[in-house]
Design a protein around this motif. Structure first.
Motif, mmCIF file in Angstrom:
data_model
loop_
_atom_site.group_PDB
_atom_site.id
_atom_site.type_symbol
_atom_site.label_atom_id
_atom_site.label_comp_id
_atom_site.label_asym_id
_atom_site.label_seq_id
_atom_site.Cartn_x
_atom_site.Cartn_y
_atom_site.Cartn_z
ATOM 1 N N LEU A 1 78.281 -84.119 60.249
ATOM 2 C CA LEU A 1 78.957 -84.570 61.465
ATOM 3 C C LEU A 1 80.269 -85.286 61.172
ATOM 4 O O LEU A 1 81.289 -85.020 61.808
ATOM 5 C CB LEU A 1 78.042 -85.486 62.278
ATOM 6 C CG LEU A 1 76.755 -84.852 62.800
ATOM 7 C CD1 LEU A 1 75.915 -85.882 63.521
ATOM 8 C CD2 LEU A 1 77.068 -83.684 63.712
ATOM 9 N N SER A 2 80.261 -86.188 60.204
ATOM 10 C CA SER A 2 81.475 -86.973 59.939
ATOM 11 C C SER A 2 82.279 -86.432 58.774
ATOM 12 O O SER A 2 83.444 -86.774 58.614
ATOM 13 C CB SER A 2 81.108 -88.442 59.674
ATOM 14 O OG SER A 2 80.397 -88.546 58.461
ATOM 15 N N GLY A 3 81.673 -85.617 57.924
ATOM 16 C CA GLY A 3 82.370 -85.078 56.765
ATOM 17 C C GLY A 3 82.380 -86.035 55.585
ATOM 18 O O GLY A 3 83.001 -85.751 54.559
ATOM 19 N N ALA A 4 81.721 -87.166 55.675
ATOM 20 C CA ALA A 4 81.675 -88.138 54.588
ATOM 21 C C ALA A 4 80.772 -87.622 53.480
ATOM 22 O O ALA A 4 79.733 -87.021 53.740
ATOM 23 C CB ALA A 4 81.169 -89.480 55.091
ATOM 24 N N THR A 5 81.186 -87.840 52.229
ATOM 25 C CA THR A 5 80.386 -87.399 51.091
ATOM 26 C C THR A 5 80.054 -88.582 50.192
ATOM 27 O O THR A 5 80.811 -89.540 50.094
ATOM 28 C CB THR A 5 81.127 -86.340 50.256
ATOM 29 O OG1 THR A 5 82.327 -86.924 49.751
ATOM 30 C CG2 THR A 5 81.453 -85.114 51.073
ATOM 31 N N ASP B 1 71.392 -83.522 59.647
ATOM 32 C CA ASP B 1 72.840 -83.729 59.621
ATOM 33 C C ASP B 1 73.386 -83.845 58.204
ATOM 34 O O ASP B 1 74.565 -84.122 58.022
ATOM 35 C CB ASP B 1 73.200 -85.007 60.392
ATOM 36 C CG ASP B 1 72.830 -84.905 61.859
ATOM 37 O OD1 ASP B 1 72.735 -83.768 62.364
ATOM 38 O OD2 ASP B 1 72.644 -85.958 62.495
ATOM 39 N N THR C 1 76.449 -84.717 51.743
ATOM 40 C CA THR C 1 77.530 -84.574 52.712
ATOM 41 C C THR C 1 76.975 -84.741 54.119
ATOM 42 O O THR C 1 76.004 -84.073 54.488
ATOM 43 C CB THR C 1 78.205 -83.191 52.592
ATOM 44 O OG1 THR C 1 78.627 -83.005 51.242
ATOM 45 C CG2 THR C 1 79.392 -83.085 53.519
ATOM 46 N N ASP C 2 77.577 -85.647 54.880
ATOM 47 C CA ASP C 2 77.218 -85.807 56.289
ATOM 48 C C ASP C 2 78.000 -84.750 57.061
ATOM 49 O O ASP C 2 79.228 -84.790 57.110
ATOM 50 C CB ASP C 2 77.575 -87.212 56.771
ATOM 51 C CG ASP C 2 77.093 -87.485 58.180
ATOM 52 O OD1 ASP C 2 76.582 -86.553 58.833
ATOM 53 O OD2 ASP C 2 77.237 -88.635 58.629
#
Length: 142
Positions: free
Chosen positions: A130-134, A110, A127-128
Motif C-alpha cells: 500500500l505505501s511502498g515502504a520496504t 498488504d 515491502t508494504d
C-alpha cells in the motif's frame, strides 16, 4: 469643635508613634517548570487534566463503545501481525535449525516478503504494497 479637632489630632499622633511591623514577602513558584518543587509536577498535571473539559471530536479514544477503529480493520491487522510473527518464527527456526529456509517470495495481505540467500547470511526484504515502504533484514550465518 476645637475639642474634637484636638482629640482627633492626638489620636492620629498617638497612632503614628507606634512602630509598624512587617515581614519580608518571598515569592516561591509552585510550578516545577519555573523553579518550583519537583514533587508538585504530578499534582499540577493531574489537576490540569481534571479541569480540562475540551475534547477533540476526531479523537476515537472518546468513543463511548471503546472502539479505536473499525472492528474489521482491527481484525485484519491482528491477523496480519500473527502471520508475520509466525513467519518470523519459521525463518529463525529454519535458519538456525536443521532445515535452512529456501529462497522465495511470499504475499501476505498488504505485505510482500522476499527471501534470498546472500554470501553473509539470509536477506529478507519486506515491502508494504500500500505505501511502498520496504524493510531489509539480514540474518547472518553462524
Amino acid at each position: 469643635m476645637k475639642k474634637i479637632f484636638i482629640v482627633m489630632s492626638m489620636l492620629i499622633f498617638g497612632l503614628m508613634s507606634f512602630e509598624a511591623k512587617s515581614q519580608q514577602l518571598v515569592y516561591r513558584p509552585q510550578n516545577p517548570a519555573f523553579g518550583g518543587d519537583t514533587f508538585n509536577y504530578q499534582w499540577l498535571l493531574s489537576s490540569a487534566e481534571a479541569q480540562n473539559t475540551t475534547r477533540d471530536p476526531n479523537d476515537l479514544s472518546n468513543d463511548p463503545f471503546g472502539f479505536q477503529q473499525d472492528p474489521l480493520q482491527d481484525f485484519s491487522e491482528t491477523l496480519n501481525r500473527q502471520i508475520l510473527s509466525r513467519l518470523a518464527r519459521d525463518i529463525v527456526d529454519r535458519q538456525f535449525g536443521e532445515d535452512a529456509i529456501g529462497e522465495g517470495s511470499y504475499d501476505l495481505g498488504d505485505f510482500q516478503i522476499e527471501i534470498a540467500n546472500s554470501g553473509s547470511g539470509l536477506n529478507i526484504t519486506i515491502t508494504d504494497v500500500l505505501s511502498g515502504a520496504t524493510t531489509n533484514i539480514e540474518v547472518p550465518f553462524f
